[in-house]
Design a protein around this motif. Structure first.
Motif, PDB file in Angstrom:
ATOM      1  N   SER A 130      -9.740 -11.075  53.516  1.00 32.59           N
ATOM      2  CA  SER A 130      -9.965  -9.927  54.400  1.00 32.59           C
ATOM      3  C   SER A 130      -8.710  -9.073  54.443  1.00 32.59           C
TER       4      SER A 130
ATOM      5  N   TRP B  84     -17.521  -9.668  43.934  1.00 30.60           N
ATOM      6  CA  TRP B  84     -17.339 -10.186  45.279  1.00 30.60           C
ATOM      7  C   TRP B  84     -18.328  -9.498  46.224  1.00 30.60           C
ATOM      8  N   SER B  85     -18.864 -10.251  47.162  1.00 31.27           N
ATOM      9  CA  SER B  85     -19.706  -9.646  48.210  1.00 31.27           C
ATOM     10  C   SER B  85     -18.785  -9.037  49.248  1.00 31.27           C
ATOM     11  N   ARG B  86     -19.034  -7.780  49.610  1.00 31.75           N
ATOM     12  CA  ARG B  86     -18.099  -7.045  50.460  1.00 31.75           C
ATOM     13  C   ARG B  86     -18.743  -6.657  51.787  1.00 31.75           C
TER      14      ARG B  86
ATOM     15  N   GLU C  61     -12.705 -16.453  50.650  1.00 29.93           N
ATOM     16  CA  GLU C  61     -12.825 -15.188  51.385  1.00 29.93           C
ATOM     17  C   GLU C  61     -11.454 -14.549  51.496  1.00 29.93           C
TER      18      GLU C  61
ATOM     19  N   HIS D 171     -16.187 -14.639  47.804  1.00 30.49           N
ATOM     20  CA  HIS D 171     -16.158 -14.983  46.381  1.00 30.49           C
ATOM     21  C   HIS D 171     -17.558 -15.013  45.780  1.00 30.49           C
ATOM     22  N   GLU D 172     -17.635 -14.631  44.499  1.00 32.06           N
ATOM     23  CA  GLU D 172     -18.925 -14.520  43.836  1.00 32.06           C
ATOM     24  C   GLU D 172     -19.662 -15.853  43.724  1.00 32.06           C
TER      25      GLU D 172
ATOM     26  N   LEU E 129     -12.845  -7.134  43.183  1.00 37.29           N
ATOM     27  CA  LEU E 129     -11.668  -7.292  44.027  1.00 37.29           C
ATOM     28  C   LEU E 129     -10.658  -6.243  43.584  1.00 37.29           C
TER      29      LEU E 129
ATOM     30  N   GLN F  36     -17.657  -4.361  55.469  1.00 33.21           N
ATOM     31  CA  GLN F  36     -16.705  -3.406  56.039  1.00 33.21           C
ATOM     32  C   GLN F  36     -17.061  -3.118  57.487  1.00 33.21           C
TER      33      GLN F  36
ATOM     34  N   TYR G 212     -13.976  -9.727  51.584  1.00 36.32           N
ATOM     35  CA  TYR G 212     -14.500 -10.030  50.256  1.00 36.32           C
ATOM     36  C   TYR G 212     -14.858 -11.514  50.195  1.00 36.32           C
TER      37      TYR G 212
ATOM     38  N   GLU H 145     -22.121  -5.831  46.269  1.00 34.28           N
ATOM     39  CA  GLU H 145     -21.145  -6.497  45.418  1.00 34.28           C
ATOM     40  C   GLU H 145     -20.224  -5.485  44.754  1.00 34.28           C
TER      41      GLU H 145
END
Length: 241
Positions: free
Chosen positions: A222, A123-125, A220, A147-148, A107, A127, A145, A104
Protein backbone atom coordinates in the motif's frame (compact mmCIF):
# COMPACT_ATOMS: atom_id res chain seq x y z
CA UNK A 1 4.85 -11.88 21.26
CA UNK A 2 6.03 -9.67 24.11
CA UNK A 3 3.36 -7.78 26.00
CA UNK A 4 3.16 -4.06 25.36
CA UNK A 5 4.81 -2.03 28.16
CA UNK A 6 2.31 -0.60 30.64
CA UNK A 7 3.23 2.99 29.83
CA UNK A 8 2.35 2.39 26.16
CA UNK A 9 -1.01 0.92 27.14
CA UNK A 10 -1.66 3.95 29.33
CA UNK A 11 -0.61 6.32 26.54
CA UNK A 12 -3.02 4.54 24.17
CA UNK A 13 -5.93 4.96 26.61
CA UNK A 14 -5.16 8.61 27.32
CA UNK A 15 -4.68 9.38 23.62
CA UNK A 16 -8.08 7.95 22.78
CA UNK A 17 -9.70 10.03 25.54
CA UNK A 18 -7.93 13.20 24.41
CA UNK A 19 -8.93 12.75 20.78
CA UNK A 20 -12.53 11.96 21.75
CA UNK A 21 -12.77 15.22 23.74
CA UNK A 22 -13.09 13.64 27.18
CA UNK A 23 -11.00 16.35 28.83
CA UNK A 24 -11.20 20.11 28.72
CA UNK A 25 -8.01 21.86 27.66
CA UNK A 26 -7.10 22.98 31.18
CA UNK A 27 -8.60 20.09 33.15
CA UNK A 28 -6.24 17.20 32.46
CA UNK A 29 -5.68 14.88 35.46
CA UNK A 30 -2.58 15.35 37.58
CA UNK A 31 0.12 12.69 37.78
CA UNK A 32 -1.15 11.67 41.21
CA UNK A 33 -4.71 11.33 39.92
CA UNK A 34 -3.55 9.15 37.04
CA UNK A 35 -1.47 6.97 39.37
CA UNK A 36 -4.53 6.31 41.53
CA UNK A 37 -6.97 5.89 38.66
CA UNK A 38 -4.86 3.35 36.78
CA UNK A 39 -3.00 1.82 39.76
CA UNK A 40 0.39 2.47 38.19
CA UNK A 41 3.64 4.04 39.31
CA UNK A 42 4.56 7.66 38.79
CA UNK A 43 7.31 6.50 36.42
CA UNK A 44 4.71 4.77 34.21
CA UNK A 45 2.54 7.89 34.15
CA UNK A 46 5.46 10.14 33.27
CA UNK A 47 6.58 7.89 30.43
CA UNK A 48 3.03 7.81 29.04
CA UNK A 49 2.75 11.60 29.26
CA UNK A 50 6.16 12.01 27.66
CA UNK A 51 4.93 9.97 24.68
CA UNK A 52 1.82 12.13 24.33
CA UNK A 53 3.90 15.29 24.60
CA UNK A 54 6.21 14.03 21.84
CA UNK A 55 3.14 13.50 19.66
CA UNK A 56 2.09 17.10 20.28
CA UNK A 57 -1.16 16.19 22.06
CA UNK A 58 -0.34 17.73 25.43
CA UNK A 59 1.84 20.47 26.86
CA UNK A 60 3.64 20.09 30.19
CA UNK A 61 5.15 22.96 32.14
CA UNK A 62 6.76 22.80 35.54
CA UNK A 63 4.44 24.37 38.09
CA UNK A 64 1.54 24.59 35.63
CA UNK A 65 0.68 20.92 35.19
CA UNK A 66 -0.49 19.31 31.98
CA UNK A 67 -2.80 20.87 29.41
CA UNK A 68 -4.21 19.59 26.15
CA UNK A 69 -2.90 21.20 22.99
CA UNK A 70 -5.67 22.73 20.85
CA UNK A 71 -6.19 21.25 17.41
CA UNK A 72 -4.85 24.45 15.82
CA UNK A 73 -1.56 24.01 17.67
CA UNK A 74 -1.33 20.46 16.38
CA UNK A 75 -1.78 21.64 12.79
CA UNK A 76 -5.02 19.70 12.50
CA UNK A 77 -2.98 16.55 12.14
CA UNK A 78 -3.97 13.04 13.09
CA UNK A 79 -1.40 11.96 15.68
CA UNK A 80 -1.07 8.22 15.53
CA UNK A 81 1.80 5.88 16.38
CA UNK A 82 2.29 3.19 13.74
CA UNK A 83 5.06 0.99 15.07
CA UNK A 84 3.39 -2.43 14.92
CA UNK A 85 0.46 -4.24 13.35
CA UNK A 86 -1.80 -3.68 16.37
CA UNK A 87 -1.31 0.07 16.07
CA UNK A 88 -1.97 -0.02 12.33
CA UNK A 89 -5.29 -1.70 13.14
CA UNK A 90 -6.00 0.93 15.80
CA UNK A 91 -5.36 3.64 13.21
CA UNK A 92 -7.88 1.93 10.93
CA UNK A 93 -10.46 1.82 13.74
CA UNK A 94 -9.95 5.50 14.56
CA UNK A 95 -10.52 6.51 10.94
CA UNK A 96 -12.61 5.37 8.00
CA UNK A 97 -11.72 4.55 4.44
CA UNK A 98 -13.72 4.33 1.25
CA UNK A 99 -11.97 2.36 -1.49
CA UNK A 100 -12.85 1.44 -5.04
CA UNK A 101 -11.35 -1.40 -7.09
CA UNK A 102 -9.23 -0.22 -10.01
CA UNK A 103 -8.96 -3.59 -11.74
CA UNK A 104 -5.66 -5.25 -12.56
CA UNK A 105 -2.53 -3.37 -13.49
CA UNK A 106 1.25 -3.34 -13.16
CA UNK A 107 3.21 -2.54 -10.03
CA UNK A 108 4.60 0.96 -10.76
CA UNK A 109 8.28 1.13 -11.56
CA UNK A 110 9.06 3.76 -8.90
CA UNK A 111 7.54 1.59 -6.15
CA UNK A 112 9.14 -1.60 -7.44
CA UNK A 113 12.60 -0.02 -7.61
CA UNK A 114 12.35 1.34 -4.08
CA UNK A 115 11.35 -2.08 -2.74
CA UNK A 116 13.76 -4.10 -4.85
CA UNK A 117 10.94 -5.84 -6.73
CA UNK A 118 10.19 -6.39 -10.40
CA UNK A 119 7.87 -3.82 -11.94
CA UNK A 120 4.87 -4.84 -14.00
CA UNK A 121 2.75 -7.91 -13.46
CA UNK A 122 -1.02 -8.03 -12.96
CA UNK A 123 -1.66 -6.78 -9.43
CA UNK A 124 -5.23 -6.18 -8.23
CA UNK A 125 -5.48 -2.50 -7.33
CA UNK A 126 -7.65 -0.53 -4.94
CA UNK A 127 -7.76 3.23 -4.46
CA UNK A 128 -9.42 5.42 -1.89
CA UNK A 129 -9.36 8.12 0.75
CA UNK A 130 -9.08 7.81 4.53
CA UNK A 131 -10.78 10.36 6.79
CA UNK A 132 -11.57 10.82 10.45
CA UNK A 133 -15.06 9.82 11.51
CA UNK A 134 -15.88 13.42 12.42
CA UNK A 135 -14.51 15.07 9.26
CA UNK A 136 -14.66 14.75 5.49
CA UNK A 137 -11.21 16.26 5.01
CA UNK A 138 -8.94 13.50 3.65
CA UNK A 139 -6.12 12.28 5.87
CA UNK A 140 -4.61 10.10 3.20
CA UNK A 141 -4.87 8.97 -0.38
CA UNK A 142 -4.02 5.28 -0.66
CA UNK A 143 -3.45 2.87 -3.52
CA UNK A 144 -3.19 -0.79 -2.53
CA UNK A 145 -1.76 -3.56 -4.69
CA UNK A 146 -2.64 -7.23 -4.10
CA UNK A 147 -0.30 -9.82 -5.62
CA UNK A 148 -1.46 -11.57 -8.78
CA UNK A 149 -1.31 -14.96 -7.05
CA UNK A 150 -4.32 -13.77 -5.03
CA UNK A 151 -6.33 -12.64 -8.05
CA UNK A 152 -9.38 -14.73 -7.14
CA UNK A 153 -9.23 -13.59 -3.51
CA UNK A 154 -9.00 -9.94 -4.58
CA UNK A 155 -12.38 -10.13 -6.30
CA UNK A 156 -13.97 -10.92 -2.91
CA UNK A 157 -12.40 -8.00 -1.04
CA UNK A 158 -14.77 -5.31 0.25
CA UNK A 159 -12.34 -2.52 1.24
CA UNK A 160 -14.91 -0.63 3.30
CA UNK A 161 -15.54 -3.67 5.46
CA UNK A 162 -12.10 -4.11 7.07
CA UNK A 163 -8.45 -3.49 6.31
CA UNK A 164 -7.44 -5.18 3.08
CA UNK A 165 -4.70 -7.26 4.68
CA UNK A 166 -7.04 -8.63 7.35
CA UNK A 167 -9.53 -9.61 4.65
CA UNK A 168 -6.76 -11.34 2.71
CA UNK A 169 -5.81 -13.30 5.82
CA UNK A 170 -9.40 -14.41 6.34
CA UNK A 171 -10.25 -15.17 2.72
CA UNK A 172 -6.95 -16.85 1.76
CA UNK A 173 -6.44 -18.48 5.17
CA UNK A 174 -2.92 -17.12 5.51
CA UNK A 175 -1.16 -15.08 8.17
CA UNK A 176 0.89 -11.97 7.62
CA UNK A 177 3.83 -12.12 9.99
CA UNK A 178 5.69 -8.95 9.09
CA UNK A 179 4.88 -5.45 7.90
CA UNK A 180 7.67 -3.22 6.62
CA UNK A 181 7.33 0.55 6.23
CA UNK A 182 9.26 2.98 4.07
CA UNK A 183 8.56 6.63 4.90
CA UNK A 184 9.49 9.41 2.54
CA UNK A 185 8.64 13.09 2.17
CA UNK A 186 7.67 13.73 -1.46
CA UNK A 187 5.79 16.29 -3.51
CA UNK A 188 2.19 15.49 -4.39
CA UNK A 189 1.54 14.39 -7.95
CA UNK A 190 -1.35 15.95 -9.85
CA UNK A 191 -3.64 12.99 -9.13
CA UNK A 192 -2.76 12.83 -5.42
CA UNK A 193 -3.09 16.61 -5.05
CA UNK A 194 -6.54 16.57 -6.65
CA UNK A 195 -7.74 13.72 -4.43
CA UNK A 196 -6.48 15.38 -1.25
CA UNK A 197 -7.53 18.91 -2.19
CA UNK A 198 -4.02 20.34 -1.94
CA UNK A 199 -1.79 22.19 -4.44
CA UNK A 200 0.21 20.15 -6.90
CA UNK A 201 3.71 19.44 -5.55
CA UNK A 202 2.62 20.28 -2.00
CA UNK A 203 4.60 18.29 0.61
CA UNK A 204 3.20 14.90 1.58
CA UNK A 205 4.40 12.05 3.74
CA UNK A 206 4.30 8.80 1.79
CA UNK A 207 4.13 5.58 3.79
CA UNK A 208 4.87 2.53 1.69
CA UNK A 209 3.84 -0.67 3.51
CA UNK A 210 4.59 -4.25 2.49
CA UNK A 211 2.74 -7.18 4.05
CA UNK A 212 4.78 -10.40 4.23
CA UNK A 213 3.48 -13.91 4.83
CA UNK A 214 5.34 -16.70 6.68
CA UNK A 215 7.30 -17.51 3.51
CA UNK A 216 8.40 -13.85 3.32
CA UNK A 217 6.33 -13.26 0.19
CA UNK A 218 5.01 -9.73 -0.27
CA UNK A 219 1.32 -10.24 -1.00
CA UNK A 220 0.08 -6.68 -0.50
CA UNK A 221 1.66 -3.27 -0.93
CA UNK A 222 0.00 0.00 0.00
CA UNK A 223 1.18 3.50 -0.85
CA UNK A 224 -0.44 6.18 1.30
CA UNK A 225 0.13 9.91 0.81
CA UNK A 226 -0.62 12.10 3.84
CA UNK A 227 -0.78 15.91 3.53
CA UNK A 228 2.01 17.41 5.58
CA UNK A 229 -0.34 19.27 7.93
CA UNK A 230 -2.83 16.44 8.54
CA UNK A 231 -0.71 13.62 9.89
CA UNK A 232 2.06 13.21 12.45
CA UNK A 233 4.01 9.97 12.66
CA UNK A 234 5.43 8.93 16.01
CA UNK A 235 7.12 5.82 17.28
CA UNK A 236 8.53 4.48 20.50
CA UNK A 237 11.88 2.72 20.78
CA UNK A 238 12.64 0.63 23.84
CA UNK A 239 16.33 0.55 24.76
CA UNK A 240 17.41 -2.93 25.71
CA UNK A 241 20.08 -3.04 28.35
Amino acid sequence: MAAKPRYKELADELREEILSGTYKADAFPTESDLCKRYAVSRFTVREALRSLQTEGLISRKRGSGTSIQPAAARGGALHQPLSNVAEILQYARNTRAVFDPLGEGPLPRNIAEQLGLVAGGRWSRFQGLRTRADSTEPLAHTVAYVHESLRDIATKISPGEDTIFKQIERLAKINFVKVTQDIQAIAASADVAKALGIPKRAPTLRILRCYHDAADRILEISASHHPGNRFAYSMHIDIEG
